[in-house]
Design an enzyme around this catalytic site. Structure first.
Site, PDB file in Angstrom:
ATOM      1  N   CYS A 113      29.369  30.587  42.251  1.00 37.97           N
ATOM      2  CA  CYS A 113      29.976  30.327  40.945  1.00 37.97           C
ATOM      3  C   CYS A 113      30.094  28.832  40.692  1.00 37.97           C
ATOM      4  CB  CYS A 113      31.305  31.046  40.772  1.00 37.97           C
ATOM      5  SG  CYS A 113      32.318  30.989  42.202  1.00 37.97           S
ATOM      6  N   GLU A 149      39.171  34.986  39.723  1.00 39.63           N
ATOM      7  CA  GLU A 149      38.271  33.820  39.833  1.00 39.63           C
ATOM      8  C   GLU A 149      36.924  34.274  39.333  1.00 39.63           C
ATOM      9  OE1 GLU A 149      37.585  31.432  43.359  1.00 39.63           O
ATOM     10  OE2 GLU A 149      39.442  32.328  44.104  1.00 39.63           O
TER      11      GLU A 149
END
Ligand SMILES: Cc1cc2nc3c(=O)[nH]c(=O)nc-3n(C[C@H](O)[C@H](O)[C@H](O)COP(=O)(O)OP(=O)(O)OC[C@H]3O[C@@H](n4cnc5c(N)ncnc54)[C@H](O)[C@@H]3O)c2cc1C
Length: 1010
Positions: A805, A771
């Protein structure tokens, strides 16, 4: 666009009021205590206080008279009974009412109208004026517009414009029902006409608009309140009691952009003097100045502001009895609140006014409690309980008559008759009734026929653009099935239902919440993590205590020679752990979750201390970790159960999942507990053993998580913590040939390096779950609400100092509203508090370390050379803080790099929104996307076009909830599967099918006995 320096003339000149230390803790009971107990108290307190048969006997003729002889504007009530807000038509009407008037460009207005009307069926509406107009607009639109909502051909476009114009007129008419005038003079003139017809009528004017998002908004509101007060004062008689003059209602959220509990000190310092200037003027003219009731979370703060004002009234104009506060009966603390307000009045030797309402934010209070995972709801969950609470509050107000002048605001005939009966029984006429302009006209026409009771009309003033939020509230109120005005207009609702006793209903039920409490949001099988409410003093105290005791333990680094033996131990431990029944492993996770829940405040304190998180971010993170543990426990039990597969007779086929071996889990510092726990829990519960490498910056949090998992039953060798630098410890772990899989969250370059290292190995092909980051965009079209956009943008771009993020990096605003939106975002970002994260008032804490700071500083230098900087520089190398930064750029492609800090880039777009999404797709990342539009079909089409993992419509783009918004992206943003989603665990598993020939030991018994 305005220059950055905001004119603060009206605000800056005010003298600060010296603050007496105020008791802003524990004024009121816990808002989240059990509803049943509160209800029992209210029932007991009202025992014998009312004769409901007599209440009904008084109210019934009013109802009959209204139904027989409806007042003007009754058409709206009829329309809403015909098209309830729960129906497609009602929804369409409400959405148009909310958005259409503010859309500046024709293309979007056409698309919005077609989108909303295209799905609704208005045929056969009643022949009331409003319905006729709507029906006409709709019928016309159906002929002219395509259902898809995009602009059709030229001929049809001419038609489309007429439809939009007709619909606009319909919405304006709706608005006019609820607004007394566009300006205060206009409103006063209309009010005077009303008073000539009914001399016992008074008004409380309300200047419409959204709450202030910026200092400039607050200054504008202050000016408009002052002008209104001047105009009202000119017509008032200063010798009369404020109950006999017109007055003003104000919202504190309009007068300060940060009217929030966390900004307590600043609010007291800045807001109180602003409101005081209004008090002074109202006092000179003997007016009633009422502070409206807003969200529950602001209640205690509003009491502190209120007490500061009352204290000054007591010192400077104690004879003025016109300062007032609105109180919401739907709050479970309402009766105690009345006691507190009366105590404030007595403490300072002042008489006050109190407006009792039921409360206008019921749906958002329920949602907030669910989102924060609170122990209960701060409001009653059934309508008749709010009705009962209203009566208990009315009784408490009459009891406090020495301190407060009661004002009863309601349109409910039963509630009004009950209040009148209470007053008669006490022999008092010292009170007034209140209604909203455009509502309850019929009932009050009847009520005011007899007796001498006064009535005040709450009279909104403002232009069409400003009334939208207010209009939506009123439509909700008029349209809800349970609402009195709605039922009154619906002749199928009989008198017995309409005037049913709230006592009888409450006494006949058990009193628990009408729907699952926030902790049971996901059903009994998976408890929701419980949060804390920083607006509640006791909850803040729990955090403060944890902070005082917080210590960050030193975690030793793993030596290079410890890596291989650790991997060996993990491999050896695998067999036994994998053999344990999944239910046992799930139980271990659940025990760890409970332990984390029990330690929520100390874990938060550790996150603040080590990861420099703000308190709200810390609470959300601990909750996410708990949710991961419980979600993966439940998912593992579901997914790892053997799955029977169909096949030919005489054979049994089953598929089962199991662990792969020893996994390396490498997690980042920005979610050092949640992502760490999520990866580790997923690997463990599926039967794998884990070598966990936390971020170098945050080993103590990881150490604590591991300690809790071990204590919950994970064997020491099945979970080992290996702290150290990524390029040594991390790289050495990934290079170990016995490793069965790698889960990584972090930057795209490191993910690529891991991928290359794994690919370079001989032996089995090792799965990698990565990720990584994103350049996340938000597209805003001209139907969006700028205030909602500003809130969403500020949270998405600047919370956690932009170190998520999912954080918003690129805002794309339609050119027709860009000036206003950019200015609002800029000023709201500038109002954020940058500083020490342990201070509850801090919005933007420091960046994680010097390296991160230097990286962001480099990007800022580049942007300052290439783009237009919209906010002043605000970097501090000593504390590693960066004040929010905003840059205007021209092309999407200029935002191609992820800047991991509070830095937002903005651009203006025109033309086709699909082209913008195509450019965002071309950046190659694919994590989150925000869409702000009221055109539902457009949102769906753009979401389908976007190559991203998480799309958020009309909200912020951060804070994905486990099991609700599974999180993860595609392209440069990661491999998937999504964390906290149903496809995550299988990636950690090996699959095995077991096919058994059941005829091998004899005949096919199953076939013979079929
Ligand atoms: C003059 C005036 C001023 C006002 N000022 C304010 C203010 O400052 N702040 C504010 O918040 N509101 C204010 N209101 C709005 C008020 O709170 C109510 O929303 C409105 O008056 C409807 O209540 P009712 O008694 O007229 O109608 P009713 O139909 O009898 O009651 C409707 C009310 O019941 C409550 N309710 C609905 N469903 C449920 C449920 N499932 N469980 C529990 N409760 C439920 C809600 O409060 C809802 O508004 C004001 C109203 C008036 C008349």
């Amino acid at each position: 666009m305005r220059e950055f320096t905001i004119s603060r003339t009206t605000i800056a000149m005010l003298d600060p009021i010296p603050q007496a230390p105020l008791p802003h803790t524990d004024r009121l009971p816990d808002p989240y205590r059990a509803e049943a107990g509160v209800l029992a108290d209210r029932l007991a307190a009202l025992d014998g206080a009312l004769d409901w048969a007599a209440v009904k006997a008084q109210a019934a003729p009013w109802v009959r008279a209204v139904r027989e002889n409806p007042p003007p504007f009754w058409a709206l009530e009829r329309l809403l009974t015909e098209y309830p807000i729960s129906s497609d038509e009602g929804q369409a009407l409400m959405r148009l009412a909310e958005a259409l008037l503010r859309v500046p460009d024709t293309e979007t207005a056409i698309a919005l109208t077609a989108d909303q009307l295209g799905r609704a069926d208005f045929d056969g509406a009643s022949d009331a004026a409003m319905a006729r107009l709507s029906s006409a607009a709709i019928a016309l639109s159906k002929r002219c517009l395509s259902a898809e909502g995009e602009a059709p051909g030229l001929v049809a476009r001419v038609g489309a414009r007429s439809v939009v114009a007709a619909t606009l007129r319909a919405v304006q008419l709706l608005g006019r029902q609820f607004v007394l005038g566009e300006g205060i003079e206009d409103a006063l003139r209309r009010a005077e006409a009303g008073q000539r017809a009914q001399p016992r009528l008074r008004h409380s004017f309300d200047m419409l608009g959204e709450g202030a998002r910026t200092e400039a908004d607050a200054a504008d509101y202050l000016d408009s309140y002052r002008q209104a007060l001047e105009a009202i004062a000119r017509r008032a008689d200063p010798a009369r009691h404020p109950s006999l003059n017109d007055g003003l209602s104000i919202k504190l959220s309009a007068l300060h952009p940060r009217y929030e509990p966390a900004q307590h000190e600043r609010v007291m310092r800045e807001l109180v003097p602003r409101v005081w200037t209004l008090c002074e003027r109202a006092a000179q003219a003997s007016l009633n100045l009422t502070i409206d009731a807003e969200e529950v979370e602001r209640l205690e703060l509003s009491l502190d502001v209120f007490e500061a004002l009352v204290a000054r009234v007591g010192r400077e104009c104690p004879r003025w009895e016109g300062l007032g506060l609105a109180l919401q009966a739907y709050q479970t603390r309402a009766v105690e609140l009345i006691g507190e307000v009366a105590a404030i009045a007595r403490r300072h030797g002042v008489r006050l006014m109190c407006r009792l309402v039921k409360g206008a934010y019921w749906d958002s209070e329920i949602k907030r409690a669910q989102e924060l995972g609170l122990a209960g709801y701060p409001v009653f969950t059934r309508k008749h309980r709010s009705d009962l609470s209203y009566l208990a509050c009315a009784s408490a107000l009459f009891d406090a008559a020495d301190a407060v002048f009661p004002q009863f605001a309601t349109h409910n005939a039963g509630t009004i008759a009950a209040v009148l009966q209470m007053a008669r029984r006490r022999g008092t006429a010292r009170f007034e009734l209140q209604r909203l302009h455009g509502m309850g006209e019929g009932v009050y026409r009847e009520v005011l026929r007899e007796g001498s009771v006064g009535c005040r009309v709450y009279a909104p003033v403002g232009a069409h653009r400003d009334l939208l939020a207010y209009l939506v509230r009123r439509l909700l109120e008029n349209g809800a099935n349970s609402s009195f005005v709605h039922q009154l207009a619906d002749e199928s609702v009989g008198l017995d239902t309409l005037l049913e006793s709230p006592f009888a209903r409450c006494a006949g039920e058990e009193g628990g919440p009408a729907f699952a409490p926030p902790t049971r949001l996901y059903g009994a099988a998976r408890p929701n993590s419980e949060g804390l409410d920083p607006a509640v003093a006791a909850h803040r105290e729990a955090l403060a205590t944890a902070w005082r005791q917080a210590a960050v333990p030193l975690v030793p680094e793993a030596r290079p020679d410890e890596i291989a033996p650790a991997v060996r131990r993990a491999v050896e431990a695998f067999e036994a752990w994998n053999q344990r029944p999944v239910a046992e492993r799930a139980a271990v996770l659940r025990r760890a979750a409970d332990a984390m829940q029990a330690r929520l405040p100390p874990l938060c304190a550790l996150l603040v201390a080590e990861a420099r998180k703000t308190w709200p971010d810390a609470i959300a993170e601990v909750r996410e970790a708990i949710d991961f543990l419980r979600y993966y426990a439940a998912e593992a039990e579901r997914l790892l159960a053997p799955l029977a597969l169909p096949g030919p007779t005489g054979e049994r086929n089953t598929l089962r999942l199991q662990g792969r071996g020893a996994w390396v889990c490498i997690s980042p510092w920005n979610f050092p507990l949640a992502i760490f726990t999520g990866q580790v829990a997923a690997a463990l519960v599926t039967g794998n053993t884990v070598l966990a490498k936390p971020a170098e910056q945050t080993p103590a949090i990881a150490h604590e998580a591991v300690r809790l998992l071990h204590a919950a039953g994970v064997p020491a060798a099945a979970l080992q913590l290996l702290h150290g630098p990524g390029d040594t410890v991390g790289a050495a772990l990934v290079a170990e040939p016995a490793v069965a899989g790698v889960a990584f969250t972090g930057s795209t370059p490191v993910a690529k390096a891991i991928q290359r290292a794994l690919a370079a190995q001989d032996g089995p092909i090792v799965p990698l779950i990565a990720e990584t980051g994103g350049v996340n965009a938000m597209l805003v079209d001209s139907s969006a609400l700028p205030e909602q956009v500003a809130d969403a943008v500020v949270q998405s771009a600047f919370r956690s100092a932009g170190q998520r993020c999912s954080a918003l990096r690129l805002l794309c605003v339609h050119e027709s509203i860009a000036d206003g939106v950019i200015e609002m975002v800029r000023d709201a970002a500038h109002a954020l508090v940058v500083g020490d994260p342990s201070d509850l008032a801090t919005d933007v804490g420091p960046l994680i370390d010097a390296e991160a700071f230097a990286g962001v500083a480099r990007h800022l230098a580049r942007l300052r050379a290439t783009a237009v900087a919209l906010l002043p520089e605000g970097e501090d190398g000593a504390t590693h803080t960066v004040a929010p930064q905003l840059f205007e750029i021209r092309e999407v492609s200029e935002a191609s790099q992820e800047i991991f800090g509070p830095v937002l880039q903005v651009l203006r777009w025109r033309g086709d929104p699909k082209a913008v999404i195509a450019q965002v797709n071309a950046l190659g990342y694919g994590l989150t996307l925000g869409l702000q539009t009221r055109i539902d079909s457009r949102a769906l089409a753009l979401a389908a076009q976007a190559r991203v993992g998480n799309v958020y419509v009309n909200r912020n783009t951060i804070g994905a909830v486990v099991g609700v918004q599974p999180f993860g992206g595609e392209g440069l943003s990661g491999t998937g599967p999504k964390a906290g989603g149903p496809h995550y665990l299988p990636r950690f598993c090996a699959e095995q099918t077991l096919s058994v020939n059941t005829t091998a030991a004899g005949g096919n018994v199953a076939l013979f006995s079929a």
